[in-house]
Enzyme design. Sequence first.
Site, PDB file in Angstrom:
ATOM      1  CG  HIS A 178     -39.443 -19.064  33.012  1.00 47.44           C
ATOM      2  ND1 HIS A 178     -38.895 -18.823  34.058  1.00 47.44           N
ATOM      3  CD2 HIS A 178     -38.772 -20.027  32.350  1.00 47.44           C
ATOM      4  CE1 HIS A 178     -37.673 -19.434  34.054  1.00 47.44           C
ATOM      5  NE2 HIS A 178     -37.530 -20.326  33.069  1.00 47.44           N
ATOM      6  CB  SER A 213     -70.467 -13.818  39.070  1.00 51.32           C
ATOM      7  OG  SER A 213     -70.931 -12.693  39.581  1.00 51.32           O
ATOM      8  CE  LYS A 241     -66.454 -13.752  36.728  1.00 50.71           C
ATOM      9  NZ  LYS A 241     -64.908 -13.665  36.577  1.00 50.71           N
ATOM     10  CD  GLU A 296     -61.130 -19.732  41.706  1.00 50.77           C
ATOM     11  OE1 GLU A 296     -60.749 -18.638  40.908  1.00 50.77           O
ATOM     12  OE2 GLU A 296     -62.057 -19.458  42.140  1.00 50.77           O
TER      13      GLU A 296
END
Length: 485
Positions: free
Chosen positions: A150, A271, A277, A284
């Site tokens: 979880h 970024s 970043k 992704e």
Amino acid sequence: MYRSRLDQNLGKQTLDYVSSISDDSEIAFYDIIGSQAHAIMLYENKIITKLEIKKILQALEKLKKEKFQNNSSAEDIHELIETLVIKKTGVKVGGKMHTARSRNDQVALDLRMKIRDDINILCKCILDTIETLVTLSEKHTDTPVPLYTHLQQAQIGTFSHYLLAYSDALFRDLDRLYAVYGRVNESPLGAGPIGGTSIPIDRNSTARMLGFKGLVENSIDATSSRDVVAEYVSAVTILMTNLSRISEDLIIWSTSEFSFVELSDQFSSPSSVMPQKKNPDVLELTRGKTARVIGNLVSVLTTVKGLASGYGRDLQEIKPSVWSTSKIAISALLVINAMFATLKVNKEKMKKVANSGYLTALDVAEELVKEGLPFRTTHKIVGHLVQAAYESKKSLSQLTLAEINKSLKEKDIDSKKILKIITSINAESSLKNRTSQGSSGTSEQKRMVSNRKTKVNMYQTGVAKRSNEVISSLDSLSKKVKSLV
Ligand code: ARG
């Protein structure tokens, strides 16, 4: 070229609509060598002459080097190749090439040859990735890390355990593709449009020349079915869902909050605005591209589910789904493999987190079980201990005898014994004592690493053998072609 009973040509817009030419570049080569095998079989069975086979093969050899134009009036690569052969040799010769075959068995053949190669490439990529994972896991058989259920801290584990879990999932993906291969590697050629032919062809001979293990015997089945294609796309889709889950783990672990791992700069994106970043876009995109592959599977299945037996042009729409599926999965594996090979593992951070929190709670309960208490009772005792420690912002091992006594509701256990247990248990002891098969325990990790290495070697031999079988059949075909031209 095929419009024998049709007076008018397709308008440009309609041609664009029905044509698969732009998707067919992926199978042009297979169509040419499939045509060569078919033509040689026609010659060997005295259906065409020596001079005819020579001219047809010469024309096909030239086409191997040609870049096919999308703007032809042909509806697909099969029509285009035949048209070009006829153009080069004249209809009296080239017009014989399509004897005893149809585009329906042709496209089924090309698809199977393409998928066969894609499976061999994918198996190799999966094995390379597993090898990288197993090599990395060998370095982390005693690197403690929290395990989560979880996404909440569960038990102490080792980093190798995660990597070996990925390997085992990939072994199953490999195995699925390995099994599909056997069903893909059967030749539909010679099935004709649907019902076979009265020309005395030899289907086994073309199958052998093209490196197939056997035939898709029933000509209706050979031309109508695409279940094997669906099976292939499905196996790759499952593979992608595994890669997607692995990506998700790495995304979480590479956040500043976790900092368990750091992706190499080569696999990170910046970024446009925030200079600090370092984004895991590659991972992704693996998640995102998995969605596309799932879409491809749905597309293949919905195409076949309502078709009557016998070729229907709907089947043409399956091809781009297959190309896209293979391309995405191959590149996803190449990228993920390279990423693991360059991954920075923050052992110290993993260790620190593994030693904080209450990850040893189950270990403590199990020590009490060894003292003869029922597990359900130990669950209660340790639950109370964790609550007491949590309230006083302590680890379990920092609890005092007084605190233990206060939290104990069960009187059938000596609190001194509990104190001894909680002070003796830590990440290291937990990993040492965990010996159940497949568990995080260091001894099991070492055993599994060595076992998986052997497994990789076995599969490598099998995959190489299969690829070589195809290569050597196609080499022999190429030699035969050379001897006839
Ligand atoms: N372009 C077609 C395909 O990709 C080839 C088969 C066409 N056959 C036919 N009878 N129209 O499926």
